[in-house]
Scaffold this motif. Structure first.
Motif, PDB file in Angstrom:
ATOM      1  N   ARG A  26     -18.334  -0.474  -4.147  1.00 18.99           N
ATOM      2  CA  ARG A  26     -18.562   0.794  -3.425  1.00 18.99           C
ATOM      3  C   ARG A  26     -18.425   0.588  -1.917  1.00 18.99           C
ATOM      4  O   ARG A  26     -17.823   1.402  -1.227  1.00 18.99           O
ATOM      5  CB  ARG A  26     -19.934   1.350  -3.770  1.00 18.99           C
ATOM      6  N   LEU A  27     -19.006  -0.495  -1.433  1.00 19.89           N
ATOM      7  CA  LEU A  27     -18.894  -0.800   0.000  1.00 19.89           C
ATOM      8  C   LEU A  27     -17.448  -1.106   0.370  1.00 19.89           C
ATOM      9  O   LEU A  27     -16.987  -0.732   1.450  1.00 19.89           O
ATOM     10  CB  LEU A  27     -19.802  -1.970   0.372  1.00 19.89           C
ATOM     11  N   ALA A  28     -16.740  -1.797  -0.532  1.00 21.55           N
ATOM     12  CA  ALA A  28     -15.330  -2.099  -0.282  1.00 21.55           C
ATOM     13  C   ALA A  28     -14.542  -0.802  -0.138  1.00 21.55           C
ATOM     14  O   ALA A  28     -13.743  -0.654   0.793  1.00 21.55           O
ATOM     15  CB  ALA A  28     -14.757  -2.951  -1.411  1.00 21.55           C
ATOM     16  N   PHE A  29     -14.765   0.150  -1.049  1.00 26.47           N
ATOM     17  CA  PHE A  29     -14.057   1.429  -0.976  1.00 26.47           C
ATOM     18  C   PHE A  29     -14.349   2.140   0.343  1.00 26.47           C
ATOM     19  O   PHE A  29     -13.432   2.609   1.018  1.00 26.47           O
ATOM     20  CB  PHE A  29     -14.430   2.334  -2.163  1.00 26.47           C
ATOM     21  N   GLN A  30     -15.608   2.212   0.711  1.00 25.19           N
ATOM     22  CA  GLN A  30     -15.987   2.893   1.954  1.00 25.19           C
ATOM     23  C   GLN A  30     -15.308   2.252   3.160  1.00 25.19           C
ATOM     24  O   GLN A  30     -14.752   2.944   4.022  1.00 25.19           O
ATOM     25  CB  GLN A  30     -17.502   2.849   2.143  1.00 25.19           C
ATOM     26  N   LYS A  31     -15.369   0.927   3.211  1.00 29.37           N
ATOM     27  CA  LYS A  31     -14.780   0.193   4.341  1.00 29.37           C
ATOM     28  C   LYS A  31     -13.269   0.362   4.381  1.00 29.37           C
ATOM     29  O   LYS A  31     -12.691   0.659   5.428  1.00 29.37           O
ATOM     30  CB  LYS A  31     -15.139  -1.294   4.238  1.00 29.37           C
ATOM     31  N   ARG A  32     -12.615   0.161   3.255  1.00 33.06           N
ATOM     32  CA  ARG A  32     -11.149   0.242   3.218  1.00 33.06           C
ATOM     33  C   ARG A  32     -10.666   1.652   3.551  1.00 33.06           C
ATOM     34  O   ARG A  32      -9.677   1.822   4.255  1.00 33.06           O
ATOM     35  CB  ARG A  32     -10.611  -0.189   1.864  1.00 33.06           C
ATOM     36  N   LEU A  33     -11.341   2.658   3.017  1.00 35.98           N
ATOM     37  CA  LEU A  33     -10.947   4.042   3.292  1.00 35.98           C
ATOM     38  C   LEU A  33     -11.001   4.320   4.793  1.00 35.98           C
ATOM     39  O   LEU A  33     -10.042   4.834   5.375  1.00 35.98           O
ATOM     40  CB  LEU A  33     -11.852   5.013   2.530  1.00 35.98           C
ATOM     41  N   LYS A  34     -12.105   3.951   5.410  1.00 31.21           N
ATOM     42  CA  LYS A  34     -12.256   4.197   6.849  1.00 31.21           C
ATOM     43  C   LYS A  34     -11.256   3.371   7.661  1.00 31.21           C
ATOM     44  O   LYS A  34     -10.606   3.889   8.572  1.00 31.21           O
ATOM     45  CB  LYS A  34     -13.679   3.877   7.294  1.00 31.21           C
ATOM     46  N   ASP A  35     -11.133   2.082   7.322  1.00 27.01           N
ATOM     47  CA  ASP A  35     -10.235   1.197   8.072  1.00 27.01           C
ATOM     48  C   ASP A  35      -8.790   1.675   8.037  1.00 27.01           C
ATOM     49  O   ASP A  35      -8.121   1.739   9.069  1.00 27.01           O
ATOM     50  CB  ASP A  35     -10.306  -0.240   7.545  1.00 27.01           C
ATOM     51  N   ILE A  36      -8.299   2.011   6.846  1.00 27.45           N
ATOM     52  CA  ILE A  36      -6.887   2.410   6.737  1.00 27.45           C
ATOM     53  C   ILE A  36      -6.675   3.800   7.340  1.00 27.45           C
ATOM     54  O   ILE A  36      -5.635   4.068   7.924  1.00 27.45           O
ATOM     55  CB  ILE A  36      -6.357   2.306   5.278  1.00 27.45           C
ATOM     56  N   GLN A  57      -8.243   4.974   9.943  1.00 31.04           N
ATOM     57  CA  GLN A  57      -8.167   4.749  11.387  1.00 31.04           C
ATOM     58  C   GLN A  57      -6.863   4.055  11.775  1.00 31.04           C
ATOM     59  O   GLN A  57      -6.265   4.388  12.795  1.00 31.04           O
ATOM     60  CB  GLN A  57      -9.376   3.949  11.859  1.00 31.04           C
ATOM     61  N   LEU A  58      -6.418   3.108  10.955  1.00 29.68           N
ATOM     62  CA  LEU A  58      -5.153   2.428  11.220  1.00 29.68           C
ATOM     63  C   LEU A  58      -3.989   3.430  11.216  1.00 29.68           C
ATOM     64  O   LEU A  58      -3.077   3.323  12.033  1.00 29.68           O
ATOM     65  CB  LEU A  58      -4.907   1.337  10.173  1.00 29.68           C
ATOM     66  N   ARG A  59      -4.054   4.402  10.317  1.00 25.06           N
ATOM     67  CA  ARG A  59      -3.011   5.434  10.232  1.00 25.06           C
ATOM     68  C   ARG A  59      -3.204   6.524  11.286  1.00 25.06           C
ATOM     69  O   ARG A  59      -2.453   7.474  11.357  1.00 25.06           O
ATOM     70  CB  ARG A  59      -2.989   6.078   8.843  1.00 25.06           C
ATOM     71  N   LEU A 110      -5.931  10.287  -2.159  1.00 23.01           N
ATOM     72  CA  LEU A 110      -6.244   9.629  -0.890  1.00 23.01           C
ATOM     73  C   LEU A 110      -5.308   8.449  -0.657  1.00 23.01           C
ATOM     74  O   LEU A 110      -4.764   8.286   0.440  1.00 23.01           O
ATOM     75  CB  LEU A 110      -7.703   9.152  -0.878  1.00 23.01           C
ATOM     76  N   ALA A 111      -5.103   7.639  -1.685  1.00 24.18           N
ATOM     77  CA  ALA A 111      -4.209   6.481  -1.561  1.00 24.18           C
ATOM     78  C   ALA A 111      -2.790   6.931  -1.227  1.00 24.18           C
ATOM     79  O   ALA A 111      -2.126   6.335  -0.363  1.00 24.18           O
ATOM     80  CB  ALA A 111      -4.227   5.660  -2.847  1.00 24.18           C
ATOM     81  N   THR A 112      -2.327   7.983  -1.892  1.00 24.21           N
ATOM     82  CA  THR A 112      -0.984   8.507  -1.615  1.00 24.21           C
ATOM     83  C   THR A 112      -0.896   9.008  -0.176  1.00 24.21           C
ATOM     84  O   THR A 112       0.069   8.705   0.532  1.00 24.21           O
ATOM     85  CB  THR A 112      -0.638   9.638  -2.600  1.00 24.21           C
ATOM     86  N   ALA A 113      -1.894   9.750   0.257  1.00 22.05           N
ATOM     87  CA  ALA A 113      -1.907  10.279   1.627  1.00 22.05           C
ATOM     88  C   ALA A 113      -1.917   9.158   2.663  1.00 22.05           C
ATOM     89  O   ALA A 113      -1.340   9.297   3.742  1.00 22.05           O
ATOM     90  CB  ALA A 113      -3.112  11.198   1.828  1.00 22.05           C
ATOM     91  N   LEU A 114      -2.556   8.046   2.321  1.00 16.61           N
ATOM     92  CA  LEU A 114      -2.649   6.907   3.237  1.00 16.61           C
ATOM     93  C   LEU A 114      -1.510   5.907   3.056  1.00 16.61           C
ATOM     94  O   LEU A 114      -1.420   4.926   3.781  1.00 16.61           O
ATOM     95  CB  LEU A 114      -3.992   6.195   3.038  1.00 16.61           C
ATOM     96  N   ASP A 115      -0.660   6.144   2.066  1.00 13.76           N
ATOM     97  CA  ASP A 115       0.480   5.277   1.751  1.00 13.76           C
ATOM     98  C   ASP A 115       0.022   3.847   1.446  1.00 13.76           C
ATOM     99  O   ASP A 115       0.563   2.881   1.994  1.00 13.76           O
ATOM    100  CB  ASP A 115       1.509   5.296   2.883  1.00 13.76           C
ATOM    101  N   VAL A 116      -0.991   3.742   0.582  1.00 10.37           N
ATOM    102  CA  VAL A 116      -1.473   2.440   0.123  1.00 10.37           C
ATOM    103  C   VAL A 116      -1.655   2.499  -1.388  1.00 10.37           C
ATOM    104  O   VAL A 116      -1.909   3.564  -1.952  1.00 10.37           O
ATOM    105  CB  VAL A 116      -2.813   2.035   0.785  1.00 10.37           C
ATOM    106  N   PRO A 117      -1.558   1.349  -2.059  1.00 11.68           N
ATOM    107  CA  PRO A 117      -1.880   1.321  -3.481  1.00 11.68           C
ATOM    108  C   PRO A 117      -3.382   1.569  -3.675  1.00 11.68           C
ATOM    109  O   PRO A 117      -4.186   1.160  -2.826  1.00 11.68           O
ATOM    110  CB  PRO A 117      -1.524  -0.099  -3.922  1.00 11.68           C
ATOM    111  N   THR A 118      -3.759   2.203  -4.752  1.00 13.01           N
ATOM    112  CA  THR A 118      -5.181   2.437  -4.994  1.00 13.01           C
ATOM    113  C   THR A 118      -5.957   1.122  -5.048  1.00 13.01           C
ATOM    114  O   THR A 118      -7.121   1.071  -4.641  1.00 13.01           O
ATOM    115  CB  THR A 118      -5.419   3.237  -6.293  1.00 13.01           C
ATOM    116  N   ALA A 119      -5.322   0.067  -5.517  1.00  7.81           N
ATOM    117  CA  ALA A 119      -5.989  -1.238  -5.602  1.00  7.81           C
ATOM    118  C   ALA A 119      -6.492  -1.690  -4.228  1.00  7.81           C
ATOM    119  O   ALA A 119      -7.538  -2.342  -4.129  1.00  7.81           O
ATOM    120  CB  ALA A 119      -5.040  -2.282  -6.180  1.00  7.81           C
ATOM    121  N   TYR A 120      -5.776  -1.354  -3.175  1.00  5.35           N
ATOM    122  CA  TYR A 120      -6.203  -1.730  -1.829  1.00  5.35           C
ATOM    123  C   TYR A 120      -7.582  -1.160  -1.521  1.00  5.35           C
ATOM    124  O   TYR A 120      -8.427  -1.833  -0.925  1.00  5.35           O
ATOM    125  CB  TYR A 120      -5.194  -1.250  -0.782  1.00  5.35           C
ATOM    126  N   LEU A 121      -7.813   0.077  -1.924  1.00  5.23           N
ATOM    127  CA  LEU A 121      -9.079   0.737  -1.611  1.00  5.23           C
ATOM    128  C   LEU A 121     -10.274   0.070  -2.289  1.00  5.23           C
ATOM    129  O   LEU A 121     -11.412   0.264  -1.859  1.00  5.23           O
ATOM    130  CB  LEU A 121      -9.011   2.223  -1.992  1.00  5.23           C
TER     131      LEU A 121
END
Length: 105
Positions: free
Chosen positions: A8-18, A20-22, A62-73
């Motif tokens: 859960r923490l990984a998802f929260q962190k990755r979502l915010k990080d990517i 902001q990166l985008r 969300l993954a599609t909108a961020l152009d990342v694989p869901t596994a990344y999140l």
């Protein structure tokens, strides 16, 4: 051994990080992911804060909108997250070559 995060923490962190990166605001990401524009910012904020968890269909959007694989999140290891992003950028033949090399070990 690399430090891993709770999923859960990984998802929260990755979502915010990517996000902001985008260089997307929470509202922009929400709208790109198909959320109602009037609740988009609040909903993304709640996902990033862990107040609410999106369903699988929303995660995929969300993954599609961020152009990342869901596994990344959900990657609970920083190296794995970086590897997923890098692998996603490769051509199909490059992916095959990398897989062959890794699997040979």
């Amino acid at each position: 051994m690399p430090k891993s995060l709770d999923i859960r923490l990984a998802f929260q962190k990755r979502l915010k990080d990517i996000r902001q990166l985008r260089q997307l605001s929470q509202k922009e990401l929400g709208i790109l992911a198909g959320l109602d524009r009037f609740v988009a910012s609040a909903r993304i904020n709640r996902y990033e804060q862990g107040v609410h968890e999106p369903d699988l269909a929303t995660i995929a959007r969300l993954a599609t909108a961020l152009d990342v694989p869901t596994a990344y999140l959900f990657a609970d290891d920083e190296r794995l997250a970086r590897l997923i992003l890098a692998f996603n950028q490769l051509t199909l033949s490059e992916k095959d070559r990398v897989l062959k090399s890794i699997e040979a070990k």
